[in-house]
Design a protein around this motif. Structure first.
Motif, PDB file in Angstrom:
ATOM      1  N   UNK D   6     -29.721  29.628  42.817  1.00 57.79           N
ATOM      2  CA  UNK D   6     -29.320  28.284  43.238  1.00 57.79           C
ATOM      3  C   UNK D   6     -30.552  27.445  43.559  1.00 57.79           C
ATOM      4  N   UNK D   7     -30.404  26.148  43.385  1.00 56.83           N
ATOM      5  CA  UNK D   7     -31.424  25.224  43.860  1.00 56.83           C
ATOM      6  C   UNK D   7     -30.801  24.383  44.970  1.00 56.83           C
ATOM      7  N   UNK D   9     -31.114  20.794  47.093  1.00 57.34           N
ATOM      8  CA  UNK D   9     -31.745  19.476  47.195  1.00 57.34           C
ATOM      9  C   UNK D   9     -31.285  18.794  48.484  1.00 57.34           C
ATOM     10  N   UNK D  33     -25.442  13.645  38.597  1.00 55.09           N
ATOM     11  CA  UNK D  33     -26.598  14.101  37.815  1.00 55.09           C
ATOM     12  C   UNK D  33     -26.839  15.604  37.901  1.00 55.09           C
ATOM     13  N   UNK D  34     -26.072  16.281  38.737  1.00 51.80           N
ATOM     14  CA  UNK D  34     -26.266  17.726  38.889  1.00 51.80           C
ATOM     15  C   UNK D  34     -24.937  18.442  38.681  1.00 51.80           C
ATOM     16  N   UNK D  67     -28.054  27.230  39.183  1.00 52.58           N
ATOM     17  CA  UNK D  67     -28.911  26.886  38.042  1.00 52.58           C
ATOM     18  C   UNK D  67     -28.411  27.597  36.801  1.00 52.58           C
ATOM     19  N   UNK D  68     -28.254  26.825  35.733  1.00 55.75           N
ATOM     20  CA  UNK D  68     -27.960  27.451  34.445  1.00 55.75           C
ATOM     21  C   UNK D  68     -29.192  28.213  33.989  1.00 55.75           C
ATOM     22  N   UNK D  70     -31.232  28.126  31.383  1.00 56.42           N
ATOM     23  CA  UNK D  70     -32.441  27.481  30.867  1.00 56.42           C
ATOM     24  C   UNK D  70     -32.499  25.994  31.164  1.00 56.42           C
ATOM     25  N   UNK D  71     -31.562  25.509  31.955  1.00 56.30           N
ATOM     26  CA  UNK D  71     -31.493  24.074  32.230  1.00 56.30           C
ATOM     27  C   UNK D  71     -32.704  23.590  33.009  1.00 56.30           C
ATOM     28  N   UNK D  72     -33.150  22.366  32.685  1.00 51.23           N
ATOM     29  CA  UNK D  72     -34.161  21.679  33.486  1.00 51.23           C
ATOM     30  C   UNK D  72     -33.525  21.375  34.835  1.00 51.23           C
ATOM     31  N   UNK D  73     -34.176  21.675  35.932  1.00 57.13           N
ATOM     32  CA  UNK D  73     -33.601  21.316  37.231  1.00 57.13           C
ATOM     33  C   UNK D  73     -34.205  19.999  37.666  1.00 57.13           C
TER      34      UNK D  73
END
Lengths: 73, 73, 73, 73, 73, 73, 73, 73, 73, 73, 73, 73
Positions: D6-7, D9, D33-34, D67-68, D70-73
């Motif tokens: 997980x990320x 924010x 956006x997320x 987080x997927x 390979x997705x850009x975070x």
């Protein structure tokens, strides 16, 4: 404090006399229903004021006690 | 809050409606098995998100209650 | 919030209705004797319990207000 | 919450209505956006005062999302 | 502690005798100029050392008092 | 810092120049209405940004001053 | 700071000159890729030592910026 | 860690094996989309329990990475 | 910062000039009796006030230094 | 973690092997007398030293479990 | 507390009598090997329990002392 | 832990292997120059990253040891 397991409870003791007495009141009360009390840590020291004087101290303690192998905690 | 002894327990209430309702849920549940509840303090406010919306709130409370003289806590 | 000087006071508001109302009670009372109130920050959210229900919320706020050049604070 | 990454924010939502609405505003905006938003935690509750009244609440949240691969975070 | 509004001030008391006496010194002094003092909370306990001995204790308290409806705080 | 009693107030100073200047601004303003200022402690350092540059610093201080025996604080 | 939504990022700036310069370095760098920067808060002040002298300061900031309605953050 | 600018992100890694593996999972994932990772700091260690056993650890990290001069962060 | 062992000591530096100078004073003094100083972290920033002006700053630092293999620390 | 109520208890586990094992010891012991354990959070990691070696780790956990509707907690 | 440099050490004193006595024990011991002791700050108050009574208090202090110009600390 | 006096020092251990090994490295090093080591407490867990992998862990410990009656600490 060897390979034992401990539980920690939070008790608030109060006293009109001193911080130490409030701590002892909390420990005494906890010892009535819990065995193997080992240590305490002061979390907060408060008190109530009446007529411009400290009426009583209230000390919040964490108290740790060793758990017996199968005892209900 | 005179010369009494209190115990403090930590309860997490949840609600889909509001923070106040999550607090009340925790207090209601605690009152089913504990007597003499006196105060609470919010320790943490979290929640879960589903489909971009708050699904439910989770509020962690410290709840203080007066200990009877010989009651099992 | 430019080149001004602010003072911060700590006020506890209470309400039987909601956390927001307790905040507003504290702000309303502070505004009676202090001018130029600008912001608040919640420091602590507590409350009292009666008969297994939240009786009232108590919210401790830091409230910031701009100091006039020569005003007694 | 299994073996995922997980990320987290930090978002500040605001509302003239309530703390819950400020939280929802922040979550709604983040969800634009997320993806895969999962939970939030309230970090700070503040607000602005105008004419002796709470003008709006500002709630700072930590928001966690999965987080997927390979997705850009 | 019903539906009242409280203000909290920070006072440092000192004493050559004990922590309790330093607390009482702070409360006594606050009661000279503030009415309706209700509670205190210990924020910090420090002290000064002279010739290898504790010369005096300094205890920082938050002291809460009820605000009258129109009183200048 | 002998057997005196102190009061601690919270002041936010600001400056476009430096953190030290923001501290001095807060101390200067406090000294206009309070006597016997003794020490300060930095509680928070923030600031505002305009056009990608620090526009001004805002430093929150606790400021301690000695209370006279019978003075209104 | 009206009804907007903000995001907060954490940036570490460094400088051989001063704490203020380290803050400005972080803000300048953030402003290259982020719009609408509004405020910062100092989280930590550290530094590296070389040959018994401060070689450079490292200041960790939280920086808040307003989110546009549909912008990728 | 010379005169560079760093950004810090918060990532939660999880693992059924160990705390160290959860840390490594978070770092590995972060390194897929971020360059120049330099350090981490453990913010929180939690975990989930299933059938009376630790099912997996969840470790929240702050991860710092150096910002390139013009890169989008 | 490879596979070394460090010790951390706490030093208070003071200066009539600036926070940076107080930091440097502490580092300079520490370097007289300790080798291999590597980093510092600001723990607290205080100061004394005289005649309504900042008389000197006092900055408490944690200072880390690498331990030699057999050196007395 | 839906609309349930949870209680959180504090348990100290110990182990001569590893931090993870001390966590598991605490969870195992708690599961003997408490049902529906869901999560833990590490509060503190300590340990005892004997003959210059870590003799055992002591890890203090908060452990959360779901309360049944009418169960004694 | 003028332009001097201080070092701060952490000492744990214990006493079967009172918190004040535990503080004095720590200060007395520190004064045997350190000169120019100036102040202390209580970091933690704990204690051990035996047979349901406080057996002794353990108070952790930070103790500050002025460093001579060239003395080994 | 009876009526003794303890000193607490802060040591940072590091290891490429595990958190436990970093703790042991710090304890081993401390035991070379200090006698009667009794306990440690983890203050911070950090680490360095190289090529997207944890290169080494850095664990900051408080280590307590009993002071002999007249020993230089």
């Amino acid at each position: 404090m060897q390979d034992h397991i401990y539980k920690v409870v939070e008790i608030v003791g109060s006293s009109q006399t001193s911080i130490e007495d409030a701590i002892q009141q909390a420990v005494t009360r906890a010892s009535k229903t819990l065995d193997n009390l080992r240590w305490f840590q002061v979390v907060e020291t408060r008190g109530h004021i009446q007529d411009g004087k400290v009426h009583h101290y209230q000390v919040t303690l964490k108290i740790g006690f060793r758990l017996e192998d199968a005892a209900r905690d």
